[in-house]
Design a protein around this motif. Structure first.
Motif, mmCIF file in Angstrom:
data_model
loop_
_atom_site.group_PDB
_atom_site.id
_atom_site.type_symbol
_atom_site.label_atom_id
_atom_site.label_comp_id
_atom_site.label_asym_id
_atom_site.label_seq_id
_atom_site.Cartn_x
_atom_site.Cartn_y
_atom_site.Cartn_z
ATOM 1 N N UNK A 133 0.927 -1.135 0.059
ATOM 2 C CA UNK A 133 -0.060 0.071 0.089
ATOM 3 C C UNK A 133 0.948 1.434 0.073
ATOM 4 N N UNK A 134 0.721 2.065 -0.988
ATOM 5 C CA UNK A 134 1.468 3.252 -1.284
ATOM 6 C C UNK A 134 0.920 4.551 -0.663
ATOM 7 N N UNK A 135 -0.384 4.640 -0.672
ATOM 8 C CA UNK A 135 -1.388 5.782 -0.304
ATOM 9 C C UNK A 135 -2.724 5.512 -0.171
ATOM 10 N N UNK A 136 -3.542 5.972 0.489
ATOM 11 C CA UNK A 136 -4.868 6.003 0.704
ATOM 12 C C UNK A 136 -5.610 7.124 -0.149
ATOM 13 N N UNK A 137 -6.700 7.075 -0.846
ATOM 14 C CA UNK A 137 -7.279 7.989 -1.682
ATOM 15 C C UNK A 137 -8.555 8.015 -1.390
ATOM 16 N N UNK A 138 -9.312 9.268 -1.620
ATOM 17 C CA UNK A 138 -10.841 9.162 -1.331
ATOM 18 C C UNK A 138 -11.632 9.542 -2.770
ATOM 19 N N UNK A 139 -12.308 8.945 -3.130
ATOM 20 C CA UNK A 139 -13.131 9.122 -4.357
ATOM 21 C C UNK A 139 -14.420 9.568 -4.130
ATOM 22 N N UNK A 140 -14.872 10.536 -4.858
ATOM 23 C CA UNK A 140 -16.476 11.163 -4.584
ATOM 24 C C UNK A 140 -16.880 11.404 -6.130
ATOM 25 N N UNK A 141 -17.996 10.740 -6.395
ATOM 26 C CA UNK A 141 -18.571 10.988 -7.752
ATOM 27 C C UNK A 141 -20.096 11.085 -7.669
ATOM 28 N N UNK A 142 -20.755 11.472 -8.703
ATOM 29 C CA UNK A 142 -22.220 11.527 -8.812
ATOM 30 C C UNK A 142 -22.345 10.645 -9.978
ATOM 31 N N UNK A 143 -23.098 9.487 -9.729
ATOM 32 C CA UNK A 143 -23.628 8.609 -10.968
ATOM 33 C C UNK A 143 -24.727 8.916 -11.601
ATOM 34 N N UNK B 279 -19.922 7.615 -14.516
ATOM 35 C CA UNK B 279 -19.276 8.440 -13.080
ATOM 36 C C UNK B 279 -18.438 9.470 -13.595
ATOM 37 N N UNK B 280 -18.636 10.595 -13.031
ATOM 38 C CA UNK B 280 -17.571 11.517 -13.054
ATOM 39 C C UNK B 280 -17.312 12.166 -11.890
ATOM 40 N N UNK B 281 -16.111 12.053 -11.201
ATOM 41 C CA UNK B 281 -15.728 12.467 -10.001
ATOM 42 C C UNK B 281 -14.056 12.960 -9.642
ATOM 43 N N UNK B 282 -13.883 13.017 -8.434
ATOM 44 C CA UNK B 282 -12.608 13.471 -8.037
ATOM 45 C C UNK B 282 -11.853 12.356 -7.304
ATOM 46 N N UNK B 283 -10.422 12.725 -7.285
ATOM 47 C CA UNK B 283 -9.679 11.562 -6.562
ATOM 48 C C UNK B 283 -8.788 12.561 -5.367
ATOM 49 N N UNK B 284 -8.696 12.257 -4.375
ATOM 50 C CA UNK B 284 -7.682 12.974 -3.312
ATOM 51 C C UNK B 284 -7.083 12.082 -2.351
ATOM 52 N N UNK B 285 -5.967 12.345 -2.219
ATOM 53 C CA UNK B 285 -5.127 11.566 -1.056
ATOM 54 C C UNK B 285 -5.550 12.154 0.323
ATOM 55 N N UNK B 286 -5.721 11.040 1.136
ATOM 56 C CA UNK B 286 -6.166 11.155 2.521
ATOM 57 C C UNK B 286 -5.012 10.433 3.353
ATOM 58 N N UNK B 287 -5.152 10.751 4.742
ATOM 59 C CA UNK B 287 -4.182 10.382 5.747
ATOM 60 C C UNK B 287 -4.631 8.846 6.124
#
Length: 728
Positions: free
Chosen positions: A94-104, A115-123
């Motif tokens: 595991x190199x990092x954890x990300x959060x994805x939020x999208x509106x289907x 799906x169109x969404x965002x991807x962001x690194x989280x702690x």
């Protein structure tokens, strides 16, 4: 940024916030990533397009498997799909954890979602947060909880039990303190049940219009869940109904649809004393529980409707026994299978007959007992049973004899079931008994049904073979001969369907032996005896003839007991005294050679407690000789009468060492008297009287006005074992 300058590009803004942008086309199976999204998943920081397999390889497999469930939940609720996923390198680390939020969104043309969404690194969560919704520990506890909840709800059999199980569910990490289940009747909201509230709290929510500004009403109308994370959100979205919810002092609410087969049947409310943000994981748990709860409530409702229908069918189809008959006692039981509608094809009935010289003001004239079994254990069998029972009543009320009643009933059933649909042809077995209470005479006609059994006053149980024909409904021209028996004072007749005999892996022989023990050993009244017979098959039960049974049975059971009051009968206030006479009678016609075997069996049953087995064998041999002699050397029928007199422990006064005397008499209408002969060694006949002289203690031949009778007597001897003991 200066006033009037154009807004920067969306991609530039997201890149400055270390947030990537991605798009998934389900129809093409392709995922498009911008430069930042590509960097976050471990690829070069440049726009790229990957196949579904290519992007799946960048994520932890456990996290990827949950994506589809989260998206489907968001589609159903019209909310944002949010997931946290672990990015893996080529070595599986595991190199990092990300959060994805999208509106289907659904493409109306293809039915596929996009799906169109965002991807962001989280702690990465710390050890202190080991039980947060994003960890594997929480996932494992959630899966264990859902398995336990599904098992408990699947086993619930009633609406009350389903609600009790729902109230006891302890959800991992967030357990509601108050639950309510709403239903819909017409355009009104109803409260099916609740937990965590005081009695009467449901009053304002009962019979609320579905058009009301209340979350549960909206859920029933739209079929979409409503999540309220705070009182402020509740008050803002539902200002009209907020005053009803405020007194409960809760901080968060979830209202979920109860949907079965695409139809919303109600709503489930979970209320929390503490704030709940309703993360995707939490919504997933609540949605899964709501689906299981809806299925359980649907099953329970169907089962309760079925039981109500069953009770109504039983009340309408099963008769009550008629008026009390002077000198007679009748008891009956009906036990359904428990499967299906719990109503099958078995039935019993008691019919008051017209006319007769023994009718009294108390209803003590002639009556008929009938018992039968229509093929099958379904609604069709139950319907035919009701119609056949009515037809039998009608034919009996017209004054027909037992044979005519069954003949007409057979034609009636044949006409109803033998038509164009060969797959639905049915038949029925039936036993019809016309009873004269004044004399104890029984006129019996039988259509493929088990024979009756008679318990004598001293508890000896005898099977009574009766003449019979084919089951009803097979041959419209079938004949049903009648058999006449006399029920002596203190004797009891048992008639039943084969469910009482064969349940529990028994056949007709072993099943009758089981029932014989109950009949011989039971000293109670007829109601207690009926209970004992049923309990011997299925164990203790408080359900009688018209009571429902919920546990599954192998076959329906119908039982009828008829007792003629007298000494030795437990059907009244008479004193139980062992009588000194035991008797059986049987007619053997010229064309019924097989009834010689029946006569041998009847005699063995009559002598079931005789001390000397050798004497029983001798008696059986002599009866065979006497009956065969009539059938071979005359053209008439033979009447066998056998009786046992005296008490087992008293002297018989005839020189014997036992206490009882057995007398067997065979009568025929021929005037030819038998003669003693001296057969040769190879002769095949002529030994009857020789055997009589050797084996019987006394014998004789008596001429009658028409015909003759030949008889013999045996005096009970001690059993062989007793003689050997005395010699020692």
């Amino acid at each position: 940024m200066r006033t009037g300058e154009p807004l920067p590009a969306v991609g530039d803004v997201l890149a400055s916030l270390a947030t990537g942008l991605w798009r998934y086309d389900a129809a093409a199976g392709l995922v498009t990533l911008d430069a930042e999204a590509a960097r976050l998943v471990g690829l070069p920081a440049e726009p790229t397009t990957l196949t579904e397999a290519g992007i799946r390889a960048r994520f932890h497999p456990v996290d990827w498997n949950e994506v589809d469930g989260v998206v489907q939940l968001a589609l159903a609720e019209g909310t944002i799909a949010e997931v946290r996923m672990r990015i893996m390198d080529a070595h599986g680390r595991v190199v990092r954890m990300v959060r994805s939020r999208s509106k289907p969104s659904i493409d109306p043309g293809t039915g596929e979602y996009e799906l169109v969404g965002t991807l962001q690194e989280v702690t990465e969560p710390s050890a202190a947060a080991a039980r947060s919704p994003i960890t594997g520990d929480w996932r494992r506890s959630r899966e264990a909880f859902l398995l336990d909840a599904g098992r408990a709800l699947a086993e619930a059999r009633s609406t009350e039990e389903v609600l009790r199980v729902a109230a006891g569910l302890s959800m991992p990490g967030f357990s509601p303190d108050g639950l309510a289940v709403f239903g819909a009747e017409g355009d009104r909201l109803t409260v099916i049940g609740h937990h965590g509230h005081k009695p009467g709290d449901e009053g304002p929510f009962t019979h609320m219009s579905l058009d009301t500004d209340y979350p549960a009403a909206e859920v029933v109308r739209t079929g979409r869940a409503v999540y309220l994370s705070s009182p402020e959100e509740y008050r803002g979205r539902y200002p009209v109904s907020w005053p009803l919810a405020a007194p409960f002092g809760r901080r968060s609410w979830a209202f979920l649809p109860l949907t079965v087969a695409g139809r919303t049947m109600g709503a489930w409310m979970a209320g929390f004393k503490h704030p709940v943000t309703f993360t995707p994981d939490e919504r997933s748990v609540l949605t899964t529980v709501a689906r299981m709860l809806a299925q359980a409530l649907s099953r329970a409702g169907a089962a309760e409707t079925e039981r109500e229908l069953t009770d109504g069918l039983q009340r309408s189809m099963l008769p009550t026994l008629g008026p009390q008959i002077p000198g007679m006692t009748v008891a009956a039981r009906y036990v359904p299978t428990g499967g299906g509608l719990q109503v099958g094809g078995d039935w019993y009935d008691m019919i008051q007959l017209p006319g007769g010289t023994s009718r009294t003001k108390s209803g003590g004239g002639r009556f008929a007992l009938t018992i039968g079994d229509v093929q099958g254990h379904d609604v069709r069998a139950a319907g035919l049973m009701g119609q056949l029972r009515i037809a039998l009543r009608a034919y009996a009320a017209e004054g027909h004899r037992p044979d005519a009643v069954l003949s007409r009933a057979s034609r009636f059933l044949y006409g109803m079931t033998y038509g164009d649909n060969d797959a639905d042809q049915r038949f029925a077995t039936c036993l019809y008994v016309e009873v004269d209470p004044a004399t104890g005479t029984l006129e019996i006609a039988r259509a493929g049904h088990p024979d009756p059994a008679i318990r004598t006053a001293d508890r000896t149980v005898l099977m009574r073979p009766t003449a019979g024909g084919m089951p009803l409904g097979i041959d419209p021209d079938a004949d049903y001969p009648t058999t006449r028996l006399v029920l002596e004072p203190g004797e009891t007749m048992l008639i039943c369907t084969d469910g009482l005999i064969e349940t529990g892996g028994h056949d007709l022989d072993t099943g009758w032996r089981r029932l014989r023990r109950i009949l011989e050993e039971h000293d109670g009244d007829m109601e207690e005896l009926a209970d004992a017979l049923v309990q011997a098959v299925h164990g203790p039960s408080s359900h009688h003839a018209t009571g429902p049974l919920t546990d599954r049975r192998e076959d329906d059971i119908a039982v009828l007991l008829l007792c003629r009051v007298g000494e030795g009968c437990g059907c009244g206030d008479t004193v139980t005294v062992r009588p000194t006479v035991r008797r059986t009678a049987l007619t053997v016609a010229q064309a019924e050679h097989e009834r010689v075997a029946v006569a041998r069996q009847q005699l063995r049953e009559l002598l079931h407690d005789w001390s000397s087995a050798e004497q029983v064998d001798s008696a059986v041999l002599l009866v065979s000789e006497m009956l065969t002699n009539v059938l071979v050397h005359t053209d008439t029928d033979a009447l066998l009468v056998a009786e046992v007199t005296g008490d087992h422990d008293s002297p018989n006064g005839t020189g014997g060492t036992g206490g009882r005397r057995m007398r067997v008499e065979v009568t025929d209408a021929s005037d030819d008297l038998p003669h003693k002969r001296h057969p040769g060694e190879l002769a095949s006949s002529g030994r009857g009287l020789v055997l009589m002289e050797i084996l019987a203690d006394a014998w004789g031949v008596d001429p009658r006005g028409e015909g003759k009778s030949i008889w013999f007597e045996l005096y009970e001897e001690p059993a062989k074992e007793d003689e050997e003991d005395e010699g020692d």
